[in-house]
Design an enzyme around this catalytic site. Structure first.
Site, PDB file in Angstrom:
ATOM      1  N   ASN A  85       0.802  -1.222   0.000  1.00  0.00           N
ATOM      2  CA  ASN A  85       0.000   0.000   0.000  1.00  0.00           C
ATOM      3  C   ASN A  85       0.840   1.281   0.000  1.00  0.00           C
ATOM      4  O   ASN A  85       0.391   2.308  -0.506  1.00  0.00           O
ATOM      5  CB  ASN A  85      -0.926  -0.032   1.234  1.00  0.00           C
ATOM      6  CG  ASN A  85      -1.507   1.331   1.554  1.00  0.00           C
ATOM      7  OD1 ASN A  85      -2.444   1.779   0.904  1.00  0.00           O
ATOM      8  ND2 ASN A  85      -0.936   2.015   2.538  1.00  0.00           N
ATOM      9  N   TYR A 150       2.641   9.666 -12.170  1.00  0.00           N
ATOM     10  CA  TYR A 150       1.989   8.847 -11.140  1.00  0.00           C
ATOM     11  C   TYR A 150       1.219   7.695 -11.774  1.00  0.00           C
ATOM     12  O   TYR A 150       1.378   6.527 -11.384  1.00  0.00           O
ATOM     13  CB  TYR A 150       1.063   9.726 -10.301  1.00  0.00           C
ATOM     14  CG  TYR A 150       0.248   8.950  -9.285  1.00  0.00           C
ATOM     15  CD1 TYR A 150       0.866   8.334  -8.204  1.00  0.00           C
ATOM     16  CD2 TYR A 150      -1.139   8.845  -9.410  1.00  0.00           C
ATOM     17  CE1 TYR A 150       0.117   7.616  -7.273  1.00  0.00           C
ATOM     18  CE2 TYR A 150      -1.894   8.134  -8.486  1.00  0.00           C
ATOM     19  CZ  TYR A 150      -1.258   7.515  -7.413  1.00  0.00           C
ATOM     20  OH  TYR A 150      -1.999   6.812  -6.500  1.00  0.00           O
ATOM     21  N   LYS A 154       1.520   3.395 -11.536  1.00  0.00           N
ATOM     22  CA  LYS A 154       0.441   2.489 -11.133  1.00  0.00           C
ATOM     23  C   LYS A 154       0.058   1.546 -12.284  1.00  0.00           C
ATOM     24  O   LYS A 154      -0.325   0.402 -12.060  1.00  0.00           O
ATOM     25  CB  LYS A 154      -0.771   3.292 -10.649  1.00  0.00           C
ATOM     26  CG  LYS A 154      -0.498   4.083  -9.359  1.00  0.00           C
ATOM     27  CD  LYS A 154      -0.193   3.163  -8.171  1.00  0.00           C
ATOM     28  CE  LYS A 154      -0.168   3.906  -6.850  1.00  0.00           C
ATOM     29  NZ  LYS A 154       0.096   3.062  -5.688  1.00  0.00           N
TER      30      LYS A 154
HETATM   31  N1  LIG Z   1      -5.655   9.055  -1.364  1.00  0.00           N
HETATM   32  C1  LIG Z   1      -5.973   8.934  -2.640  1.00  0.00           C
HETATM   33  O1  LIG Z   1      -6.728   9.751  -3.189  1.00  0.00           O
HETATM   34  C2  LIG Z   1      -5.451   7.746  -3.434  1.00  0.00           C
HETATM   35  C3  LIG Z   1      -6.026   7.502  -4.697  1.00  0.00           C
HETATM   36  C4  LIG Z   1      -5.550   6.436  -5.457  1.00  0.00           C
HETATM   37  C5  LIG Z   1      -4.553   5.623  -4.947  1.00  0.00           C
HETATM   38  N2  LIG Z   1      -4.003   5.869  -3.722  1.00  0.00           N
HETATM   39  C6  LIG Z   1      -2.927   4.984  -3.251  1.00  0.00           C
HETATM   40  O2  LIG Z   1      -3.236   4.515  -1.956  1.00  0.00           O
HETATM   41  C7  LIG Z   1      -2.014   4.212  -1.251  1.00  0.00           C
HETATM   42  C8  LIG Z   1      -2.080   4.814   0.151  1.00  0.00           C
HETATM   43  O3  LIG Z   1      -2.134   6.227   0.055  1.00  0.00           O
HETATM   44  P1  LIG Z   1      -2.861   7.154   1.130  1.00  0.00           P
HETATM   45  O4  LIG Z   1      -3.956   7.846   0.429  1.00  0.00           O
HETATM   46  O5  LIG Z   1      -3.153   6.409   2.360  1.00  0.00           O
HETATM   47  O6  LIG Z   1      -1.705   8.251   1.358  1.00  0.00           O
HETATM   48  P2  LIG Z   1      -0.909   8.745   2.654  1.00  0.00           P
HETATM   49  O7  LIG Z   1      -1.857   9.111   3.741  1.00  0.00           O
HETATM   50  O8  LIG Z   1       0.052   9.777   2.157  1.00  0.00           O
HETATM   51  O9  LIG Z   1      -0.117   7.432   3.129  1.00  0.00           O
HETATM   52  C9  LIG Z   1       0.996   6.942   2.439  1.00  0.00           C
HETATM   53  C10 LIG Z   1       1.663   5.861   3.269  1.00  0.00           C
HETATM   54  O10 LIG Z   1       2.807   5.388   2.528  1.00  0.00           O
HETATM   55  C11 LIG Z   1       3.949   5.440   3.369  1.00  0.00           C
HETATM   56  N3  LIG Z   1       5.154   5.728   2.597  1.00  0.00           N
HETATM   57  C12 LIG Z   1       5.393   6.764   1.749  1.00  0.00           C
HETATM   58  N4  LIG Z   1       6.640   6.695   1.279  1.00  0.00           N
HETATM   59  C13 LIG Z   1       7.216   5.602   1.860  1.00  0.00           C
HETATM   60  C14 LIG Z   1       8.496   5.016   1.791  1.00  0.00           C
HETATM   61  N5  LIG Z   1       9.489   5.529   1.036  1.00  0.00           N
HETATM   62  N6  LIG Z   1       8.732   3.892   2.512  1.00  0.00           N
HETATM   63  C15 LIG Z   1       7.762   3.347   3.299  1.00  0.00           C
HETATM   64  N7  LIG Z   1       6.526   3.861   3.403  1.00  0.00           N
HETATM   65  C16 LIG Z   1       6.273   4.983   2.695  1.00  0.00           C
HETATM   66  C17 LIG Z   1       3.678   6.532   4.378  1.00  0.00           C
HETATM   67  O11 LIG Z   1       4.389   6.286   5.582  1.00  0.00           O
HETATM   68  P3  LIG Z   1       5.716   7.055   6.074  1.00  0.00           P
HETATM   69  O12 LIG Z   1       5.678   8.435   5.525  1.00  0.00           O
HETATM   70  O13 LIG Z   1       5.614   6.960   7.555  1.00  0.00           O
HETATM   71  O14 LIG Z   1       6.833   6.236   5.529  1.00  0.00           O
HETATM   72  C18 LIG Z   1       2.173   6.373   4.618  1.00  0.00           C
HETATM   73  O15 LIG Z   1       1.944   5.428   5.622  1.00  0.00           O
HETATM   74  C19 LIG Z   1      -0.882   4.731  -2.126  1.00  0.00           C
HETATM   75  O16 LIG Z   1      -0.288   3.656  -2.833  1.00  0.00           O
HETATM   76  C20 LIG Z   1      -1.585   5.656  -3.103  1.00  0.00           C
HETATM   77  O17 LIG Z   1      -0.907   5.762  -4.337  1.00  0.00           O
HETATM   78  C21 LIG Z   1      -4.439   6.907  -2.953  1.00  0.00           C
END
Ligand SMILES: NC(=O)c1ccc[n+]([C@@H]2O[C@H](COP(=O)([O-])OP(=O)(O)OC[C@H]3O[C@@H](n4cnc5c(N)ncnc54)[C@H](OP(=O)(O)O)[C@@H]3O)[C@@H](O)[C@H]2O)c1
Length: 243
Positions: A85, A150, A154
């Site tokens: 994730n 981005y 994906k």
């Molecule tokens: N929110 C949206 O609108 C959306 C839409 C489509 C897809 N997604 C996908 O959903 C997933 C989760 O995103 P989210 O919305 O929950 O965003 P978020 O709140 O920014 O969370 C991202 C998570 O990824 C971790 N992360 C980032 N860089 C990292 C690294 N280098 N190593 C280890 N962990 C890392 C962060 O933890 P740390 O910073 O503590 O490392 C955090 O726990 C992602 O893959 C994103 O692409 C999100």
């Protein structure tokens, strides 16, 4: 797959969708390894989730991913489900994409999940099966201004995941994709941004713009795909029409 008593690895568990998934899966009887870079956040979360195991790893670094999986295997003795994730966004017109930033994004959103898959596959095979859920994005089937870098990462993840699904069928390892819609997390705040990059919102079939989903809603979708073992799970059915 039934989630009860399963050992689950959730990457990106410190915030947003990953944190909500870790909470929901624990509630459903799983034991969850919480992976992220933010040690304080996962340590605090672990205090609330019985039998969880916080472990720091940078998911853009191959050696840290391998060490992390080995430590989780040693801690619990097995790994049943991997949820890839952790991820980040990048908003930039193609003309202005910075190759170094794109390389980092590719390491985090594509190579990292692939290395995590490669590391758990032999473990799952020796156990007689398992499941790998990769969090992709609805944008992976779209061509939206400023989302080129981005969505390319994906899209690459989709290709690897669905190929692995076909390859691993014989080993009883199910590989799935989950495609979130806009979800109210820190994702936008954490997105790498190039000045002048706009964001675009996809309208649904009837022309309405749905409100962002909650992280808890997306956690339910992750649970749904674990139970159904379907190849792909969209946040909303209308998103699958972009395929
Ligand atoms: N929110 C949206 O609108 C959306 C839409 C489509 C897809 N997604 C996908 O959903 C997933 C989760 O995103 P989210 O919305 O929950 O965003 P978020 O709140 O920014 O969370 C991202 C998570 O990824 C971790 N992360 C980032 N860089 C990292 C690294 N280098 N190593 C280890 N962990 C890392 C962060 O933890 P740390 O910073 O503590 O490392 C955090 O726990 C992602 O893959 C994103 O692409 C999100």
């Amino acid at each position: 797959m039934d989630i009860k008593n399963k050992i689950v690895v959730v990457t990106g568990a410190s915030s947003g969708i990953g944190k909500a998934a870790a909470e929901l899966l624990t509630e459903q009887g799983a034991r969850v390894a919480l992976v992220a870079r933010s040690e304080n956040k996962i340590t605090e979360l672990a205090k609330k989730l019985p039998d969880s195991f916080p472990i720091v790893a940078d998911m853009s670094k191959e050696n840290e991913i391998k060490d992390m999986i080995e430590k989780i295997k040693n801690h619990y003795g097995r790994i049943d489900i991997l949820i890839n994730n952790a991820g980040q966004g990048y908003g930039s017109p193609v003309e202005k994409i910075d190759p170094d930033k794109f390389r980092y994004l590719f390491d985090l959103n594509v190579i990292g999940p692939m290395v995590a898959m490669q590391t758990v596959i032999p473990i799952m095979r020796s156990q007689g099966g398992g499941m790998i859920v990769n969090i992709s994005s609805g944008t992976s089937y779209m061509y939206m201004p400023s989302l080129g870098a981005y969505s390319a990462t994906k899209r690459a993840l989709n290709g690897l995941a669905l190929t692995a699904r076909a390859e691993l069928e014989k080993d009883n390892i199910k590989v799935s994709l989950v495609h979130p819609y806009i979800t109210a997390t820190d994702f936008y705040k954490n997105t790498i941004k190039t000045e002048g990059a706009g964001g675009h919102v996809r309208e649904s079939e009837n022309g309405e713009r749905p409100q962002p989903d909650t992280a808890e809603y997306m956690a339910e979708k992750i649970l749904e795909v674990i139970r159904s073992e379907a190849p792909e799970q969209f946040a909303h059915e209308w998103m699958s029409k972009d395929k």
